[in-house]
Design a protein around this motif. Structure first.
Motif, PDB file in Angstrom:
ATOM      1  N   SER A  84       0.828  -1.199   0.000  1.00 42.00           N
ATOM      2  CA  SER A  84       0.000   0.000   0.000  1.00 42.00           C
ATOM      3  C   SER A  84       0.865   1.253   0.000  1.00 42.00           C
ATOM      4  O   SER A  84       0.499   2.267  -0.607  1.00 42.00           O
ATOM      5  CB  SER A  84      -0.962   0.004   1.185  1.00 42.00           C
ATOM      6  N   ALA A  85       2.020   1.202   0.649  1.00 37.50           N
ATOM      7  CA  ALA A  85       2.933   2.338   0.625  1.00 37.50           C
ATOM      8  C   ALA A  85       3.468   2.566  -0.784  1.00 37.50           C
ATOM      9  O   ALA A  85       3.541   3.711  -1.253  1.00 37.50           O
ATOM     10  CB  ALA A  85       4.085   2.108   1.599  1.00 37.50           C
ATOM     11  N   MET A  86       3.820   1.502  -1.481  1.00 42.96           N
ATOM     12  CA  MET A  86       4.331   1.631  -2.851  1.00 42.96           C
ATOM     13  C   MET A  86       3.250   2.127  -3.799  1.00 42.96           C
ATOM     14  O   MET A  86       3.521   2.914  -4.710  1.00 42.96           O
ATOM     15  CB  MET A  86       4.914   0.310  -3.346  1.00 42.96           C
ATOM     16  N   VAL A  87       2.018   1.678  -3.587  1.00 39.64           N
ATOM     17  CA  VAL A  87       0.907   2.166  -4.407  1.00 39.64           C
ATOM     18  C   VAL A  87       0.721   3.664  -4.177  1.00 39.64           C
ATOM     19  O   VAL A  87       0.507   4.429  -5.120  1.00 39.64           O
ATOM     20  CB  VAL A  87      -0.387   1.379  -4.105  1.00 39.64           C
ATOM     21  N   GLY A  88       0.825   4.092  -2.933  1.00 39.53           N
ATOM     22  CA  GLY A  88       0.714   5.519  -2.625  1.00 39.53           C
ATOM     23  C   GLY A  88       1.795   6.336  -3.305  1.00 39.53           C
ATOM     24  O   GLY A  88       1.530   7.414  -3.845  1.00 39.53           O
ATOM     25  N   VAL A  89       3.012   5.828  -3.303  1.00 45.42           N
ATOM     26  CA  VAL A  89       4.119   6.519  -3.968  1.00 45.42           C
ATOM     27  C   VAL A  89       3.875   6.576  -5.475  1.00 45.42           C
ATOM     28  O   VAL A  89       4.064   7.620  -6.113  1.00 45.42           O
ATOM     29  CB  VAL A  89       5.460   5.826  -3.654  1.00 45.42           C
ATOM     30  N   ALA A  90       3.430   5.467  -6.050  1.00 46.64           N
ATOM     31  CA  ALA A  90       3.169   5.429  -7.497  1.00 46.64           C
ATOM     32  C   ALA A  90       2.060   6.408  -7.877  1.00 46.64           C
ATOM     33  O   ALA A  90       2.165   7.116  -8.885  1.00 46.64           O
ATOM     34  CB  ALA A  90       2.796   4.005  -7.925  1.00 46.64           C
ATOM     35  N   VAL A  91       1.013   6.471  -7.080  1.00 50.70           N
ATOM     36  CA  VAL A  91      -0.087   7.404  -7.353  1.00 50.70           C
ATOM     37  C   VAL A  91       0.414   8.841  -7.275  1.00 50.70           C
ATOM     38  O   VAL A  91       0.074   9.676  -8.120  1.00 50.70           O
ATOM     39  CB  VAL A  91      -1.263   7.161  -6.383  1.00 50.70           C
ATOM     40  N   SER A  92       1.253   9.156  -6.296  1.00 53.10           N
ATOM     41  CA  SER A  92       1.804  10.504  -6.177  1.00 53.10           C
ATOM     42  C   SER A  92       2.653  10.873  -7.385  1.00 53.10           C
ATOM     43  O   SER A  92       2.579  11.994  -7.879  1.00 53.10           O
ATOM     44  CB  SER A  92       2.645  10.618  -4.903  1.00 53.10           C
ATOM     45  N   ILE A  93       3.439   9.928  -7.862  1.00 50.87           N
ATOM     46  CA  ILE A  93       4.279  10.190  -9.036  1.00 50.87           C
ATOM     47  C   ILE A  93       3.416  10.426 -10.266  1.00 50.87           C
ATOM     48  O   ILE A  93       3.660  11.357 -11.041  1.00 50.87           O
ATOM     49  CB  ILE A  93       5.272   9.033  -9.254  1.00 50.87           C
ATOM     50  N   VAL A  94       2.394   9.616 -10.451  1.00 47.46           N
ATOM     51  CA  VAL A  94       1.513   9.775 -11.610  1.00 47.46           C
ATOM     52  C   VAL A  94       0.781  11.119 -11.539  1.00 47.46           C
ATOM     53  O   VAL A  94       0.657  11.816 -12.547  1.00 47.46           O
ATOM     54  CB  VAL A  94       0.513   8.597 -11.702  1.00 47.46           C
ATOM     55  N   GLU A  95       0.325  11.510 -10.344  1.00 51.05           N
ATOM     56  CA  GLU A  95      -0.339  12.808 -10.195  1.00 51.05           C
ATOM     57  C   GLU A  95       0.617  13.947 -10.513  1.00 51.05           C
ATOM     58  O   GLU A  95       0.232  14.924 -11.171  1.00 51.05           O
ATOM     59  CB  GLU A  95      -0.887  12.966  -8.779  1.00 51.05           C
TER      60      GLU A  95
END
Length: 94
Positions: free
Chosen positions: A34-45
């Motif tokens: 879930s932490a990695m998903v959060g980081v990936a979402v932040s990068i995409v945003e």
């Protein structure tokens, strides 16, 4: 038949999705996924904001002098803005 895994509510103890919460607030551990998903979402945003900013800079560059006059800008204002690095002036995250 009642499924006890969904929600059990007692006066001071609530059990939701196998996480035990005492009182009003409880903590649920964060997994590395879930932490990695959060980081990936932040990068995409962030990349989406960069792309939108570049698109806006390109669109304002295409305006002619009469259109710029309508919105209260001059060609010198646009040239000054376009001379800045593309990452400056990004809107705040929000």
């Amino acid at each position: 038949m009642v499924n006890c895994n969904d929600t059990i509510q007692l006066p001071d103890i609530r059990v939701n999705n196998r996480a035990v919460m005492n009182g009003k607030q409880g903590t649920k551990s964060v997994t590395w996924r879930s932490a990695m998903v959060g980081v990936a979402v932040s990068i995409v945003e962030y990349l989406a904001r960069l792309q939108a900013h570049a698109r806006n800079r390109h669109a304002i560059q295409m305006l002619d002098n009469n259109m710029l006059k309508d919105i209260g800008l001059t060609r010198a204002d646009i040239d000054n803005e376009l001379s800045k690095p593309f990452w400056t002036g990004l809107p705040p995250r929000g």
